[in-house]
Write a protein that holds these residues in place. Structure first.
Motif, PDB file in Angstrom:
ATOM      1  N   LYS A  77      -0.498 -15.624  17.647  1.00  0.00           N
ATOM      2  CA  LYS A  77      -0.105 -16.758  17.553  1.00  0.00           C
ATOM      3  C   LYS A  77       1.451 -17.116  17.423  1.00  0.00           C
ATOM      4  CE  LYS A  77      -4.855 -18.483  16.222  1.00  0.00           C
ATOM      5  NZ  LYS A  77      -5.515 -19.088  15.167  1.00  0.00           N
ATOM      6  N   THR A  81       3.885 -19.034  20.071  1.00  0.00           N
ATOM      7  CA  THR A  81       4.740 -20.323  19.833  1.00  0.00           C
ATOM      8  C   THR A  81       6.082 -20.087  19.530  1.00  0.00           C
ATOM      9  OG1 THR A  81       4.012 -20.285  17.481  1.00  0.00           O
ATOM     10  CG2 THR A  81       2.677 -21.582  18.872  1.00  0.00           C
ATOM     11  N   GLN A  86       8.933 -19.457  24.455  1.00  0.00           N
ATOM     12  CA  GLN A  86       8.834 -20.894  25.047  1.00  0.00           C
ATOM     13  C   GLN A  86       9.908 -21.291  25.978  1.00  0.00           C
ATOM     14  OE1 GLN A  86       6.038 -23.230  24.917  1.00  0.00           O
ATOM     15  NE2 GLN A  86       5.109 -21.270  23.772  1.00  0.00           N
TER      16      GLN A  86
END
Length: 109
Positions: A77, A81, A86
């Motif tokens: 996780k 993110t 990203q």
């Protein structure tokens, strides 16, 4: 189906199909960018990625595959993110992405 999350290691496998006009430099940047994430995201235990070698008939395989291992779900996780991840998706992968497929699964002890 298995819906329970445990402390087992997680393997993330992602495959990309690129648009036909993606340049060799753009394709290479995907691999370079993913490999570089290992230095920036300590939660990545290992990463292996490369372009399809073309053994199947043209158009029947994805163009690229990455396998990324994590200590547990929480580590995955963080990666999912993470700003560097990203940014790579937005600036390098999405501009040449035609299709994507992915799966995350627990590694057996």
């Amino acid at each position: 189906t298995c819906t329970r999350m445990s402390a087992r290691m997680i393997r993330h496998v992602v495959m990309f199909q690129f648009v036909e006009n993606a340049t060799a430099a753009q394709r290479h940047a995907v691999k370079e960018g993913l490999v570089a994430l290992k230095e920036r995201i300590p939660e990545i235990k290992s990463i292996a990625c490369n372009h399809d070698v073309g053994l199947a008939p043209p158009g029947s395989n994805f163009d690229f595959c990455a396998t990324v291992d994590f200590e547990n779900v929480d580590a995955y996780k963080v990666y999912q993110t993470h700003a560097d991840h990203q940014q790579l998706i937005a600036e390098v992968i999405k501009p040449i992405l035609k299709a994507r497929s992915a799966v995350q699964f627990e590694l057996e002890p």
